[in-house]
Design a protein around this motif. Sequence first.
Motif, short mmCIF file in Angstrom:
data_model
loop_
_atom_site.label_atom_id
_atom_site.label_comp_id
_atom_site.label_asym_id
_atom_site.label_seq_id
_atom_site.Cartn_x
_atom_site.Cartn_y
_atom_site.Cartn_z
N HIS A 294 71.57 94.17 -8.70
CA HIS A 294 73.57 94.27 -8.30
C HIS A 294 73.85 92.83 -7.20
CE1 HIS A 294 73.93 97.72 -11.49
NE2 HIS A 294 74.46 96.28 -12.44
N GLN A 297 72.05 89.87 -8.34
CA GLN A 297 72.84 89.30 -8.87
C GLN A 297 74.32 88.27 -8.66
OE1 GLN A 297 73.84 91.92 -11.78
NE2 GLN A 297 72.42 92.00 -13.28
N ILE A 311 80.43 87.60 -13.98
CA ILE A 311 79.17 88.94 -13.96
C ILE A 311 79.81 90.40 -13.83
CG2 ILE A 311 77.41 87.36 -13.48
CD1 ILE A 311 77.21 89.15 -10.51
#
Length: 465
Positions: A294, A297, A311
């Motif tokens: 994460h 990301q 996201i």
Amino acid sequence: MKSSVTAFIRKNQLVTSGATVLVGVSGGPDSMALLHFLCSIREEWELRLIAISIDHQLRDAQSQTDLDYVRAMCDRWDIPFIGASLDVPAYKQDKQMGTQIAAREMRYQFFAEQMEKQEADYLALGHHGDDQVETMVMGLVRSANSSDFSGIPVKRDFATGSIIRPFLGVTKDEINAYVEARDIIPRIDPTNNETVYTRNFFRKKVIPLLKEKNSNIHTTVQHLSETLSEDEQYLREQADKGFKEIVEVDEERPFAEFEIDMFQAQHSALQRRIFHLILNYLYDRLPKDLSYVHEEQFFALLQSGKGNVQIDFPAHLKLEKVYGKLMFYFFMQERVHHPSYYKTLEVPGRIDFPDGSVVTAVYSNTYHGQHKYSYFCNSEEIALPLHIRTRLAGDRMRWKGLAGSKKLKDIFIDAKVPKRDRATWPVLTDNNGVILWLIGLKKGQPDSQKSNTSYIQINYEKGDM
């Protein structure tokens, strides 16, 4: 061992003379050795010792027997004793968490309560050098975050005082030799030999191999832990400053946002830590499935050339990039508290806002005196049409008498505008993007200056909502 532990205590300033020390005692070799050691220096250091032992109700009658054993030893050594039986299985079920985490939470809650009740200065725990090695190696295997390698702290703030670990400078073998030489027969938890538990696997299978290569590895790792801890403390302090400077939060609900250019101006080491500070602020408890993936990301989102993109993170957290800003909010959460907008203001024309505020624009042949909520400009000085929008990353404006330009953020700060109001504050621009008026705060100066008698008058009326 006594001299090395005493030197370690003095070096790290763990205990002061005349202090009240609670000692966490399970009945095992480590905690019994610690209790005996502190008892041996009690008179010299003028310490008030209190032993505290907990039955976690995880091993039927055996854990209660351990509690009784510690009580008996405290009677023999003339040490006040506090014992408790905590229903960890019920707590685990209620909180939907693992056994070890549940036991730790309940244990430390009880420790904190007793620290306050006894007005204690320290809580002494029996972690030793081998525990430190295990913790550091486990961190290497399980984590991609450098901050996890600071290991077990020698001393940290807790309740009314500090947690201290005087045995981090000695090995398990030294502790075993200590209790044997003093005819202490500790209680042994049979689960310590079961390698199904992760820590026990490292203790039994991995650490002995490392000791074959470096018999003094506990000292090496302790030094590494201390230096990493010092570095991490400094970085966290700097990250905390960065968080306070660039991240805007909503005190009424879990929400955070920042201007991307300001975030990226921070060093990459601070960016990672500010990111984790945001997550810690938003989540009541970090989700188990939140990982370094994460984080990757998140940074990919920052680098994305797309103006609007979202996201998903665990537990319904959404990250949304809106041009120059990045917002964090939960999916079920209404976002009306920080909406962005971009509206065209015709002349003559009018814009009504959801909060009841109104902006009007008209042509005028007469210049009237300006006030806080009105703005006049020559119609030929600006590029039409006019626009009203929320601020964007990097917004700056200029006005007469100002050398250069100034960031809107700094204008807000100077005017002491609350952070929660800045994201929706109306900004008047011409069609070239020149900021003419930060409505109600600052009037700008158009790029060109002409003299004629055709004016545009813009008025702002605050809503009642």
